[in-house]
Each structure stands twice: as C-alpha cells, then as structure tokens.
Design an enzyme around this catalytic site. Structure first.
Site, short mmCIF file in Angstrom:
data_model
loop_
_atom_site.label_atom_id
_atom_site.label_comp_id
_atom_site.label_asym_id
_atom_site.label_seq_id
_atom_site.Cartn_x
_atom_site.Cartn_y
_atom_site.Cartn_z
N ASP A 61 0.85 -1.19 0.00
CA ASP A 61 0.00 0.00 0.00
C ASP A 61 0.89 1.24 0.00
OD1 ASP A 61 -2.71 1.20 0.18
OD2 ASP A 61 -1.96 2.00 2.06
N GLU A 111 0.79 5.78 0.42
CA GLU A 111 0.10 7.04 0.64
C GLU A 111 0.78 8.10 -0.21
OE1 GLU A 111 -2.65 7.07 2.13
OE2 GLU A 111 -2.55 5.19 3.27
N HIS A 124 -4.80 10.71 5.42
CA HIS A 124 -3.74 9.92 6.04
C HIS A 124 -3.04 10.60 7.20
CE1 HIS A 124 -1.18 12.42 3.55
NE2 HIS A 124 -1.55 11.81 2.42
N HIS A 182 -5.72 6.57 7.33
CA HIS A 182 -5.01 5.62 6.46
C HIS A 182 -3.52 5.65 6.81
CE1 HIS A 182 -8.12 5.00 3.13
NE2 HIS A 182 -8.72 5.68 4.09
#
Length: 243
Positions: A14, A16, A64, A160
C-alpha cells in the site's frame, strides 16, 4: 536485499501520496509492504516515509494525517528505490485498487529512469479490489467494508497508513481467498524502518505464550467418523475422497 525463501511469495503493498494524480506532479510519501509466504504472514515487512519535495494536498492530509513537517527529514524516493525494489523482487504483489499504487510507483521509477518499464512486467499483480467486486457484486468493497464483512479488526485505522493498511489487507485477502492468517513462518527481520517511527507495527504473538492443547478424537468419535465416510462413499458411488 535478497530473500532466499522457498515457496509462493506474495507482497501485500500500500502507498500514501500527496494527492490523486502523478501526472499532476503528485508523489508517494509512504510505502508499506507485508510479506506472505505460502499463504502465511511471515512478520517480515518494509516500511518507509518519503520526502516528496513538494507540498501535500490538504485533502490528502485529512485522509492519512501525514503532514509536510513529518516528511521534511525523510529520504527522497531515489534514496530508497533500490531497497524497495529488492524487497518486492520476485514476489506477487497484492494491492487494493492496484492501478492507483502501480501508477504512482511507475511514475516515480520513470522520473529516475525514463526507460524503466512498469513493475507489472517484473512482478505479477493481484488487485484485491477486482477480486472483491467479483465475489461481492453490488456491495461496498473498500477496505473498511471488507474488514466488517470478514471480521478483521480495523479499530486502529482512524487514518489511512500504508503499513497498517497493508497488514489489514493481508488479513482480508487471506480470508477472502479461503486462507488462515494467524500462523506465521517467523520473521527474517524488518527492512526500511528508518522513518517509520513505529507507526502501524506488526503485532506478534509472545514467545512466552502457553502451547495450545491438542485434543485427540475418542474411539467413539473415530467410529462415527468412519461411519460418516462410509455413508458418503455409498452416496457418491465409491468416490469419497477422504477415505
């Protein structure tokens, strides 16, 4: 980094970012990866914050919580590229909404080397969002919805975070595809932890925990089991696979 481990190796990944579109100059600011071998979490992971050398959009910060100040002393992508590529080398990437993350990674790599080809040519990719939509058509299939559907604890996910989201996605993916998530092959160490500040650390079972009891079947239970198999064998015309 070379990892000599036999078996099917998957990297749940993942990222950001500063915003939504790399073509508009947006950059990766965090990468989190969790290693899975033969459908078991190993505890090995890669995590790194990255200085994008540009401002993070206010809307992205709301998602985030990663601010410009937090990234000021972190390495730029060129400094972590080789370590990141070494960690994912040879692994099948599991990514939720893969085109988004792959698009950003490819953009970063091509900025450093315009001839660099997409990572899809070096790593096979499983898009867990596409998989979820196929299994649950017409339903919400974002990570929070899947956590609720499969009973995965996401109570720490107020914002997140790449490593935490990768860890959660690993649990969801294994449950969604029929595997277990609790057992581990053990850890071969962490990589890329500079700048991680302990965020989203993987929680391991204590080595001091008591061993699980082993309950063996009684003679009566074994007799009932064999009778059930005989019934199945008869009903299937002699095709019982468990005898």
């Amino acid at each position: 980094m070379s990892i000599d481990v036999k078996g099917h190796r998957q990297i749940v990944l993942d990222t950001e970012t500063t915003g939504l579109d790399p073509a508009s100059g947006h950059k990766i600011i965090e990468i989190g990866c969790v290693e899975v071998i033969n459908r078991k979490l190993t505890g090995n992971h890669y995590h790194q914050y990255i200085n994008p050398q540009r401002e993070v959009d206010a809307g992205a910060i709301e998602v985030h919580g990663i601010t410009n100040e937090m990234l000021a002393d972190k390495p730029v992508f060129s400094q972590i590229r080789d370590e990141f590529l070494a960690f994912i080398e040879g692994g099948e990437l599991v990514i939720h909404n893969a085109p988004f993350d792959v698009g950003f990674i490819d953009h970063e790599l091509r900025q450093l080397n315009p001839a660099h080809q997409t990572i899809a040519l070096s790593n096979s990719i499983v898009d867990s969002l596409v998989l979820a939509r196929g299994k649950h058509p017409g339903q919400k299939n974002n990570l929070d919805a899947l956590c609720k559907r499969y009973g995965v604890d996401n109570s720490q996910r107020d914002l997140h975070g790449a490593l935490l989201d990768a860890e959660i996605l690993a649990d969801v993916y294994l449950l969604m595809t029929g595997g277990q998530t609790a057992l581990s092959l053990g850890s071969s160490g962490n990589s890329g932890d500079e700048g991680s500040d302990g965020a989203g650390e993987i929680r391991r079972l204590s080595p001091e925990r008591a061993p699980l009891p082993v309950l063996r079947a009684t003679d009566h239970e074994l007799e009932c089991h064999q009778k059930k198999l005989a019934d199945i064998d008869k009903a299937s015309g002699g095709n019982c696979l468990w005898r």
